[in-house]
Motif scaffolding. Sequence first.
Motif, PDB file in Angstrom:
ATOM      1  N   SER A 135      12.835  46.668  13.029  1.00  0.00           N
ATOM      2  CA  SER A 135      13.824  47.563  12.434  1.00  0.00           C
ATOM      3  C   SER A 135      15.237  47.083  12.716  1.00  0.00           C
ATOM      4  CB  SER A 135      13.626  48.986  12.963  1.00  0.00           C
ATOM      5  OG  SER A 135      14.584  49.873  12.430  1.00  0.00           O
ATOM      6  N   ALA A 136      15.471  46.617  13.950  1.00  0.00           N
ATOM      7  CA  ALA A 136      16.786  46.067  14.292  1.00  0.00           C
ATOM      8  C   ALA A 136      17.117  44.879  13.402  1.00  0.00           C
ATOM      9  CB  ALA A 136      16.810  45.664  15.766  1.00  0.00           C
ATOM     10  N   HIS A 137      16.155  43.980  13.230  1.00  0.00           N
ATOM     11  CA  HIS A 137      16.387  42.811  12.375  1.00  0.00           C
ATOM     12  C   HIS A 137      16.673  43.224  10.933  1.00  0.00           C
ATOM     13  CE1 HIS A 137      13.972  40.116  15.358  1.00  0.00           C
ATOM     14  NE2 HIS A 137      15.257  40.174  15.662  1.00  0.00           N
ATOM     15  N   GLN A 138      15.933  44.184  10.440  1.00  0.00           N
ATOM     16  CA  GLN A 138      16.145  44.641   9.068  1.00  0.00           C
ATOM     17  C   GLN A 138      17.531  45.248   8.884  1.00  0.00           C
ATOM     18  OE1 GLN A 138      12.824  47.272   8.617  1.00  0.00           O
ATOM     19  NE2 GLN A 138      11.335  45.600   8.612  1.00  0.00           N
ATOM     20  N   ASN A 139      18.116  45.737   9.977  1.00  0.00           N
ATOM     21  CA  ASN A 139      19.462  46.306   9.935  1.00  0.00           C
ATOM     22  C   ASN A 139      20.528  45.308  10.383  1.00  0.00           C
ATOM     23  OD1 ASN A 139      19.531  49.410   9.283  1.00  0.00           O
ATOM     24  ND2 ASN A 139      17.646  49.060  10.448  1.00  0.00           N
ATOM     25  N   GLY A 140      20.156  44.033  10.475  1.00  0.00           N
ATOM     26  CA  GLY A 140      21.127  42.994  10.777  1.00  0.00           C
ATOM     27  C   GLY A 140      21.484  42.835  12.236  1.00  0.00           C
ATOM     28  N   LEU A 141      20.688  43.429  13.127  1.00  0.00           N
ATOM     29  CA  LEU A 141      20.960  43.345  14.558  1.00  0.00           C
ATOM     30  C   LEU A 141      20.066  42.307  15.223  1.00  0.00           C
ATOM     31  CD1 LEU A 141      21.180  47.135  15.535  1.00  0.00           C
ATOM     32  CD2 LEU A 141      23.066  45.570  15.088  1.00  0.00           C
ATOM     33  N   SER A 142      20.651  41.449  16.030  1.00  0.00           N
ATOM     34  CA  SER A 142      19.877  40.566  16.899  1.00  0.00           C
ATOM     35  C   SER A 142      19.442  41.349  18.128  1.00  0.00           C
ATOM     36  CB  SER A 142      20.716  39.354  17.311  1.00  0.00           C
ATOM     37  OG  SER A 142      21.076  38.576  16.182  1.00  0.00           O
ATOM     38  N   VAL A 143      18.404  40.840  18.811  1.00  0.00           N
ATOM     39  CA  VAL A 143      17.846  41.546  19.966  1.00  0.00           C
ATOM     40  C   VAL A 143      17.799  40.599  21.156  1.00  0.00           C
ATOM     41  CG1 VAL A 143      15.940  42.924  20.826  1.00  0.00           C
ATOM     42  CG2 VAL A 143      16.455  42.923  18.384  1.00  0.00           C
ATOM     43  N   ILE A 144      18.367  41.045  22.265  1.00  0.00           N
ATOM     44  CA  ILE A 144      18.488  40.232  23.477  1.00  0.00           C
ATOM     45  C   ILE A 144      17.508  40.746  24.524  1.00  0.00           C
ATOM     46  CG2 ILE A 144      20.050  39.565  25.353  1.00  0.00           C
ATOM     47  CD1 ILE A 144      22.358  39.851  23.341  1.00  0.00           C
ATOM     48  N   ALA A 145      16.696  39.840  25.061  1.00  0.00           N
ATOM     49  CA  ALA A 145      15.715  40.177  26.093  1.00  0.00           C
ATOM     50  C   ALA A 145      16.327  40.047  27.471  1.00  0.00           C
ATOM     51  CB  ALA A 145      14.493  39.268  25.979  1.00  0.00           C
ATOM     52  N   ASP A 146      16.042  41.004  28.348  1.00  0.00           N
ATOM     53  CA  ASP A 146      16.429  40.913  29.751  1.00  0.00           C
ATOM     54  C   ASP A 146      15.333  40.145  30.482  1.00  0.00           C
ATOM     55  OD1 ASP A 146      17.326  41.429  32.416  1.00  0.00           O
ATOM     56  OD2 ASP A 146      18.290  43.253  31.704  1.00  0.00           O
ATOM     57  N   ILE A 147      15.657  38.961  30.994  1.00  0.00           N
ATOM     58  CA  ILE A 147      14.679  38.061  31.588  1.00  0.00           C
ATOM     59  C   ILE A 147      14.826  38.064  33.106  1.00  0.00           C
ATOM     60  CG2 ILE A 147      13.931  35.651  31.739  1.00  0.00           C
ATOM     61  CD1 ILE A 147      13.205  37.028  29.125  1.00  0.00           C
ATOM     62  N   VAL A 148      13.763  38.486  33.794  1.00  0.00           N
ATOM     63  CA  VAL A 148      13.759  38.539  35.263  1.00  0.00           C
ATOM     64  C   VAL A 148      12.798  37.470  35.753  1.00  0.00           C
ATOM     65  CG1 VAL A 148      13.450  40.014  37.281  1.00  0.00           C
ATOM     66  CG2 VAL A 148      14.145  41.031  35.099  1.00  0.00           C
ATOM     67  N   ILE A 149      13.332  36.335  36.170  1.00  0.00           N
ATOM     68  CA  ILE A 149      12.485  35.218  36.594  1.00  0.00           C
ATOM     69  C   ILE A 149      12.810  34.744  38.004  1.00  0.00           C
ATOM     70  CG2 ILE A 149      11.976  34.414  34.262  1.00  0.00           C
ATOM     71  CD1 ILE A 149      14.191  32.317  34.613  1.00  0.00           C
ATOM     72  N   ASN A 150      13.628  35.483  38.731  1.00  0.00           N
ATOM     73  CA  ASN A 150      13.869  35.127  40.126  1.00  0.00           C
ATOM     74  C   ASN A 150      12.713  35.573  41.007  1.00  0.00           C
ATOM     75  OD1 ASN A 150      15.753  34.420  42.491  1.00  0.00           O
ATOM     76  ND2 ASN A 150      15.179  36.534  42.929  1.00  0.00           N
ATOM     77  N   HIS A 151      12.189  36.769  40.749  1.00  0.00           N
ATOM     78  CA  HIS A 151      11.207  37.378  41.637  1.00  0.00           C
ATOM     79  C   HIS A 151      10.122  38.077  40.839  1.00  0.00           C
ATOM     80  CE1 HIS A 151      14.527  40.181  40.838  1.00  0.00           C
ATOM     81  NE2 HIS A 151      13.577  41.105  40.745  1.00  0.00           N
ATOM     82  N   ASN A 152       9.001  38.304  41.472  1.00  0.00           N
ATOM     83  CA  ASN A 152       7.884  39.062  40.906  1.00  0.00           C
ATOM     84  C   ASN A 152       7.474  40.153  41.876  1.00  0.00           C
ATOM     85  OD1 ASN A 152       6.098  36.289  39.252  1.00  0.00           O
ATOM     86  ND2 ASN A 152       7.968  37.362  38.704  1.00  0.00           N
ATOM     87  N   SER A 153       6.627  41.078  41.401  1.00  0.00           N
ATOM     88  CA  SER A 153       6.173  42.160  42.257  1.00  0.00           C
ATOM     89  C   SER A 153       4.811  42.645  41.777  1.00  0.00           C
ATOM     90  CB  SER A 153       7.176  43.321  42.228  1.00  0.00           C
ATOM     91  OG  SER A 153       6.841  44.316  43.167  1.00  0.00           O
TER      92      SER A 153
END
Length: 459
Positions: free
Chosen positions: A137-155
Amino acid sequence: MRTIKFMGLVLVFLSLFNCEKEDLQDTENLTQENQTTETIQKRAGLKPIGEGVMMQAFYWDVPAGGNWWNTINSKVADWSNAGIDAIWLPPVSKAQNGPFSMGYDPFDYFDFGEYDQMGSIETRFGSRTELTRMINSAHQNGLSVIADIVINHNSGGASEANPYTGGNTWTDFNPLSGNFYRSATDFHPNNIHSNDTGVFGGFPDLCHHQTYVQDWLWKNSNCVAKYYRDVIGFDGWRFDYVKGFEPWVVKDWKNEVGGFSVGEYWDSNVSTLDWWTGAAEVSAFDFACYYKMRDAFMGNNLSVLNDNMLWKQNASKAVTFVTNHDTDEITNNKILAYAYILTHEGYPTVFYRDYEEWLNKERLNNLIWIHNNLASGSTTILHADTDEYVAKRNGYNGPGLVVYINNSNSWQERWVETNWSNTVIKDYTGHSGWEPTTQSGKWVKIQAPPKSYSVWSVK
């Protein structure tokens, strides 16, 4: 003879079975390929991230219950119409705290709300289906989407004997997605080295020097980065806690999969931020700007805005912000801080709660329009003292603007040198009804209301 006939039947059956199995695999591969192609096609025509304004589409402890993706989905059309060009989502994969987690304690990078683990099927934000529906839906409305990437640590890993510590550690990761199993060797300490540049909260600290970790995070065809880009549909990356690992990690990720990238290097030192953006070859949040705005607006001393910031040193790599999910210290006349970042250089971010709940949306929409239509070219600071701040954007394929921020309790007026000679100008915020004509030498008197601002440009 019967044996030969029987063996023949067996061979025919096996052949048919293998054909059906291969057809099924081909169908699955084609389905994924079509999904990838369809997702990419839906993104065709999106503007490059950074031309408009970013929306941080969450805050800390958004309502649990699996409805957040639906909430965002209901807003993307309005955000697009307002001039937002990208939305930044919280970490989307299953984390240790399952239905209660904000995602910053990642467990299974490939569980987007579809596997029953860590106490739930859905994430705090919803299901995989709801996530991809919202992104489409964001793409259809012309919006790009940014992912929050957590790769320093795991749990969330199970306990296992760790040969590098001589005891047990919580480093045995067996995600139900079946992707990116991890063990003690993939974390610090290990056979390569005991640590990298930083650890977070005592969580197991991923070792990015391990080839296996690199392959699963950004190198292999089925890695996290490529799956997020090609199958889920992400267009860019926000890297969490980049102080915890070397900048080459972000650089390699970006070079492998592309996309807009910004790092959370939480430091107010401009030289340090500039060094990191150069080493990682991506943008950084302008914490130097954030802290100078805090000092200016909370300390009632706008002259601090004369000090150095990342946007002044390297505007193309600066992502500016007034509030985020971690910090909200600018509470006095916060709209003045937005008037600052939305008229100056850098890629500005609007915080969800400021936009949807706390501030005047009409005024923010006006500033977003001003940013997208008038705020171009280099910046010249014309005046800064305790109560008043005036700067101009010199224009690039456009007229530019003059912004006047007034932190005093009364109307203020000031003569300033503009970009325009013998030209009628007006205040595009509507706060002033003046429409003065600039002199032949480009000078003109402008005004700003108390605890407010005005933005002037060619009528």
